[in-house]
Scaffold this motif. Sequence first.
Motif, PDB file in Angstrom:
ATOM      1  N   THR A 209      19.345   2.914  -5.451  1.00 63.32           N
ATOM      2  CA  THR A 209      18.665   2.162  -6.513  1.00 63.32           C
ATOM      3  C   THR A 209      17.410   2.879  -6.976  1.00 63.32           C
ATOM      4  OG1 THR A 209      19.542   0.098  -5.605  1.00 63.32           O
ATOM      5  CG2 THR A 209      17.674  -0.078  -7.123  1.00 63.32           C
ATOM      6  N   ILE A 210      16.601   3.333  -6.039  1.00 62.01           N
ATOM      7  CA  ILE A 210      15.378   4.057  -6.408  1.00 62.01           C
ATOM      8  C   ILE A 210      15.738   5.308  -7.201  1.00 62.01           C
ATOM      9  CG2 ILE A 210      13.399   5.375  -5.541  1.00 62.01           C
ATOM     10  CD1 ILE A 210      13.411   3.423  -3.111  1.00 62.01           C
ATOM     11  N   ARG A 211      16.745   6.023  -6.729  1.00 58.65           N
ATOM     12  CA  ARG A 211      17.160   7.251  -7.421  1.00 58.65           C
ATOM     13  C   ARG A 211      17.634   6.937  -8.841  1.00 58.65           C
ATOM     14  NH1 ARG A 211      20.145  10.566  -3.577  1.00 58.65           N
ATOM     15  NH2 ARG A 211      18.145  11.514  -3.160  1.00 58.65           N
ATOM     16  N   SER A 212      18.365   5.830  -9.025  1.00 57.31           N
ATOM     17  CA  SER A 212      18.861   5.490 -10.361  1.00 57.31           C
ATOM     18  C   SER A 212      17.731   5.102 -11.306  1.00 57.31           C
ATOM     19  CB  SER A 212      19.894   4.364 -10.287  1.00 57.31           C
ATOM     20  OG  SER A 212      19.291   3.113 -10.073  1.00 57.31           O
ATOM     21  N   VAL A 213      16.677   4.496 -10.772  1.00 60.07           N
ATOM     22  CA  VAL A 213      15.551   4.049 -11.597  1.00 60.07           C
ATOM     23  C   VAL A 213      14.558   5.175 -11.872  1.00 60.07           C
ATOM     24  CG1 VAL A 213      13.513   2.525 -11.611  1.00 60.07           C
ATOM     25  CG2 VAL A 213      15.738   1.633 -10.935  1.00 60.07           C
ATOM     26  N   SER A 214      14.304   5.994 -10.842  1.00 62.08           N
ATOM     27  CA  SER A 214      13.213   6.966 -10.962  1.00 62.08           C
ATOM     28  C   SER A 214      13.637   8.429 -10.920  1.00 62.08           C
ATOM     29  CB  SER A 214      12.202   6.742  -9.836  1.00 62.08           C
ATOM     30  OG  SER A 214      12.783   7.109  -8.593  1.00 62.08           O
ATOM     31  N   GLY A 215      14.865   8.692 -10.517  1.00 60.09           N
ATOM     32  CA  GLY A 215      15.310  10.073 -10.404  1.00 60.09           C
ATOM     33  C   GLY A 215      14.709  10.814  -9.220  1.00 60.09           C
ATOM     34  N   ALA A 216      14.213  10.086  -8.219  1.00 61.75           N
ATOM     35  CA  ALA A 216      13.602  10.737  -7.048  1.00 61.75           C
ATOM     36  C   ALA A 216      14.614  11.685  -6.398  1.00 61.75           C
ATOM     37  CB  ALA A 216      13.140   9.698  -6.042  1.00 61.75           C
TER      38      ALA A 216
ATOM     39  N   TYR B 155       0.860  -1.192   0.000  1.00 60.78           N
ATOM     40  CA  TYR B 155       0.000   0.000   0.000  1.00 60.78           C
ATOM     41  C   TYR B 155       0.894   1.238   0.000  1.00 60.78           C
ATOM     42  CZ  TYR B 155      -3.174  -3.653   1.451  1.00 60.78           C
ATOM     43  OH  TYR B 155      -3.889  -4.826   1.516  1.00 60.78           O
ATOM     44  N   PRO B 156       1.578   1.507  -1.113  1.00 63.94           N
ATOM     45  CA  PRO B 156       2.624   2.536  -1.135  1.00 63.94           C
ATOM     46  C   PRO B 156       2.097   3.968  -1.031  1.00 63.94           C
ATOM     47  CG  PRO B 156       2.208   1.718  -3.348  1.00 63.94           C
ATOM     48  CD  PRO B 156       1.391   0.868  -2.424  1.00 63.94           C
ATOM     49  N   TYR B 157       2.924   4.812  -0.421  1.00 62.51           N
ATOM     50  CA  TYR B 157       2.653   6.245  -0.378  1.00 62.51           C
ATOM     51  C   TYR B 157       3.061   6.908  -1.682  1.00 62.51           C
ATOM     52  CZ  TYR B 157       1.961   5.671   4.620  1.00 62.51           C
ATOM     53  OH  TYR B 157       1.505   5.272   5.843  1.00 62.51           O
ATOM     54  N   SER B 158       4.055   6.336  -2.351  1.00 62.27           N
ATOM     55  CA  SER B 158       4.495   6.856  -3.640  1.00 62.27           C
ATOM     56  C   SER B 158       5.136   5.701  -4.417  1.00 62.27           C
ATOM     57  CB  SER B 158       5.495   8.008  -3.458  1.00 62.27           C
ATOM     58  OG  SER B 158       6.698   7.539  -2.896  1.00 62.27           O
ATOM     59  N   PRO B 159       5.305   5.847  -5.726  1.00 61.80           N
ATOM     60  CA  PRO B 159       5.919   4.771  -6.517  1.00 61.80           C
ATOM     61  C   PRO B 159       7.335   4.467  -6.031  1.00 61.80           C
ATOM     62  CG  PRO B 159       4.951   6.449  -7.948  1.00 61.80           C
ATOM     63  CD  PRO B 159       4.924   7.001  -6.548  1.00 61.80           C
ATOM     64  N   GLY B 160       7.618   3.207  -5.822  1.00 67.00           N
ATOM     65  CA  GLY B 160       8.937   2.806  -5.352  1.00 67.00           C
ATOM     66  C   GLY B 160       9.063   2.722  -3.843  1.00 67.00           C
ATOM     67  N   HIS B 161       7.976   2.930  -3.114  1.00 65.08           N
ATOM     68  CA  HIS B 161       7.988   2.863  -1.651  1.00 65.08           C
ATOM     69  C   HIS B 161       8.382   1.452  -1.210  1.00 65.08           C
ATOM     70  CE1 HIS B 161       5.353   3.447   2.241  1.00 65.08           C
ATOM     71  NE2 HIS B 161       6.505   2.873   2.508  1.00 65.08           N
TER      72      HIS B 161
ATOM     73  N   TRP C 193      19.059  -3.351  -8.778  1.00 69.22           N
ATOM     74  CA  TRP C 193      19.723  -3.548  -7.497  1.00 69.22           C
ATOM     75  C   TRP C 193      21.139  -4.066  -7.751  1.00 69.22           C
ATOM     76  CZ3 TRP C 193      17.367  -2.172  -2.968  1.00 69.22           C
ATOM     77  CH2 TRP C 193      18.085  -2.432  -1.785  1.00 69.22           C
ATOM     78  N   PRO C 194      22.151  -3.428  -7.179  1.00 71.17           N
ATOM     79  CA  PRO C 194      23.528  -3.855  -7.429  1.00 71.17           C
ATOM     80  C   PRO C 194      23.797  -5.250  -6.842  1.00 71.17           C
ATOM     81  CG  PRO C 194      23.482  -2.006  -5.899  1.00 71.17           C
ATOM     82  CD  PRO C 194      22.069  -2.274  -6.305  1.00 71.17           C
ATOM     83  N   THR C 195      24.566  -6.021  -7.558  1.00 75.48           N
ATOM     84  CA  THR C 195      24.960  -7.343  -7.052  1.00 75.48           C
ATOM     85  C   THR C 195      26.263  -7.208  -6.303  1.00 75.48           C
ATOM     86  OG1 THR C 195      26.059  -7.833  -9.135  1.00 75.48           O
ATOM     87  CG2 THR C 195      23.794  -8.580  -8.911  1.00 75.48           C
ATOM     88  N   ALA C 196      26.470  -8.110  -5.393  1.00 78.75           N
ATOM     89  CA  ALA C 196      27.667  -8.055  -4.525  1.00 78.75           C
ATOM     90  C   ALA C 196      28.897  -8.221  -5.297  1.00 78.75           C
ATOM     91  CB  ALA C 196      27.624  -9.157  -3.474  1.00 78.75           C
TER      92      ALA C 196
END
Length: 178
Positions: free
Chosen positions: A108-115, A69-75, A175-178
């Motif tokens: 990761t969220i920033r790289s995908v969505s530019g948040a 039940y997200p507050y915004s996309p990517g929550h 998501w970066p891999t180890a």
Amino acid sequence: MVLHQDGVGEPDELERLWTPYRMAYIRGENKPTDPAASQCPFCRIPSLDDEAGLVVHRGETAYVVLNLYPYSPGHLMVVPYRHVPEYVDTDDAEAAEMAALTKTAVRTIRSVSGAPGFNIGMNQGEAGGAGIAAHLHQHVVPRWVGDANFMPIIGRTKTLPQLLGETRRLLAEAWPTA
């Protein structure tokens, strides 16, 4: 449309954005009534496959999952596998991994969505606003300038431009891999 007690309305020039999936949250459906781990959705999620559980990443002591039940996309939420109610109940390894996963989630969220901004936090206990107080979880909520417009304030509605499965796929792939 202004609705009357009998359910019949009169036109009011407003458009409607229907979000019927939110009724499950409002009604408290699937919310555990017993604080035991056997009813806890955060304890059940790791047993599901990643797509079904909306899991973005699995770590050693904690995992990252999209909020149903997200507050915004990517929550996202960072959740310890162990059923503990408060941050002070985590051991050093859990606390360290939760912090590292939170940093990676933001990147990761920033790289995908530019948040350009984020709200990060834990609501502990029912009085603290935790929807599921028995199992600790940390929210990572991406934010954009103007995203808290009239919709949530007046309309009590959040608009999400992407299906949860698609958001999970994008974040999991980035998501970066180890």
